[in-house]
Scaffold this active site. Structure first.
Site, PDB file in Angstrom:
ATOM      1  N   GLY A  30      49.661  54.099 -26.423  1.00 50.75           N
ATOM      2  CA  GLY A  30      49.210  54.591 -27.716  1.00 50.75           C
ATOM      3  C   GLY A  30      48.999  53.520 -28.773  1.00 50.75           C
ATOM      4  O   GLY A  30      49.071  53.797 -29.967  1.00 50.75           O
ATOM      5  N   HIS A  56      58.454  49.255  -9.865  1.00 51.05           N
ATOM      6  CA  HIS A  56      57.313  49.799  -9.133  1.00 51.05           C
ATOM      7  C   HIS A  56      56.110  48.844  -9.147  1.00 51.05           C
ATOM      8  O   HIS A  56      55.320  48.818  -8.200  1.00 51.05           O
ATOM      9  CB  HIS A  56      56.954  51.189  -9.655  1.00 51.05           C
ATOM     10  CG  HIS A  56      57.942  52.217  -9.204  1.00 51.05           C
ATOM     11  ND1 HIS A  56      58.832  52.833 -10.049  1.00 51.05           N
ATOM     12  CD2 HIS A  56      58.209  52.697  -7.955  1.00 51.05           C
ATOM     13  CE1 HIS A  56      59.599  53.663  -9.359  1.00 51.05           C
ATOM     14  NE2 HIS A  56      59.244  53.591  -8.081  1.00 51.05           N
ATOM     15  N   CYS A 115      56.433  55.055 -16.859  1.00 50.50           N
ATOM     16  CA  CYS A 115      56.079  54.922 -15.447  1.00 50.50           C
ATOM     17  C   CYS A 115      56.152  56.300 -14.792  1.00 50.50           C
ATOM     18  O   CYS A 115      56.819  57.207 -15.303  1.00 50.50           O
ATOM     19  CB  CYS A 115      57.064  53.956 -14.779  1.00 50.50           C
ATOM     20  SG  CYS A 115      56.767  53.660 -13.013  1.00 50.50           S
ATOM     21  N   GLU A 148      43.403  45.156 -29.381  1.00 51.96           N
ATOM     22  CA  GLU A 148      43.143  44.250 -28.249  1.00 51.96           C
ATOM     23  C   GLU A 148      43.518  42.813 -28.621  1.00 51.96           C
ATOM     24  O   GLU A 148      42.828  41.850 -28.284  1.00 51.96           O
ATOM     25  CB  GLU A 148      41.683  44.335 -27.793  1.00 51.96           C
ATOM     26  CG  GLU A 148      41.210  45.725 -27.427  1.00 51.96           C
ATOM     27  CD  GLU A 148      41.836  46.294 -26.164  1.00 51.96           C
ATOM     28  OE1 GLU A 148      42.577  45.571 -25.475  1.00 51.96           O
ATOM     29  OE2 GLU A 148      41.571  47.471 -25.869  1.00 51.96           O
TER      30      GLU A 148
END
Length: 196
Positions: A14, A185, A145, A88
């Site tokens: 977000g 993960h 995740c 960004e």
């Protein structure tokens, strides 16, 4: 005293939505802002910032040659700016991060930067590294995740959903190219990925 802020997170946390909410808050009170985003991100339908939940706003585009100090100073001379916001921010050059620090320090304008901390290999982006080093305030935004843990890593995937281990640091994409994962993960996905 104006500050340089770095809001960082993995994909889907977000960041753009938070930036757009902050921009709305300033503008709702009649204050001028200046929004920036990376020129190399051509996914948006207009020259601006778009969040995954559908919010958007026009923004200036920066590339490696953009002098942010000069551009912001010129805009501030025409209409005093209450805040500068950069989406960004991982794509900023180290020199541009220092220009943003100068905007906060010398022009007295708060600068809010939003971006990824690391790339798909767990390496810091150059702009993020400098922001982590010199920002007055570091704020981690949270993504989740699939296991429910905090996602801190960005796994690049191919068209079949398989983990990608090698390639250019910058490859623009959304949910079709990246998955936010916890470190465990992320590590497991890279360990199981085919060698390049």
């Amino acid at each position: 005293m104006a500050k340089l802020y770095f809001y960082y997170a993995s994909m889907n946390a977000g960041k753009s939505t938070t930036l757009l909410q902050a921009d709305f808050n300033y503008r709702e009170r009649g204050m001028a802002t200046m929004l920036w985003t990376a020129a190399l991100d051509s996914r948006t339908s207009h020259a601006g910032i778009e969040s995954r939940i559908g919010l958007g706003a026009e923004a200036h585009r920066f590339d490696a040659a953009t002098d942010l100090w000069a551009r912001v100073s010129a805009a501030n001379a025409v209409e005093p700016l209450a805040c500068v916001m950069v989406d960004e921010a991982q794509f900023l050059s180290p020199a541009q991060v220092w220009q943003l620090a100068r905007i906060a320090d010398e022009a007295g304008i708060p600068v809010l930067c939003y971006g990824l901390r690391t790339d798909f290999q767990g390496e810091l982006f150059p702009g993020s590294a400098v922001l982590l080093g010199i920002a007055d305030s570091l704020v981690e935004l949270k993504a989740v995740c699939h296991c429910g843990r905090k996602a801190t890593m960005n796994l690049r995937i191919d068209a079949d959903g398989a983990a990608v281990k090698a390639g250019a640091q910058t490859e623009i994409g959304g949910n079709d190219r990246y998955v936010a994962l916890c470190r465990r993960h992320f590590s497991e996905a890279l360990a199981g990925a085919a060698a390049p």
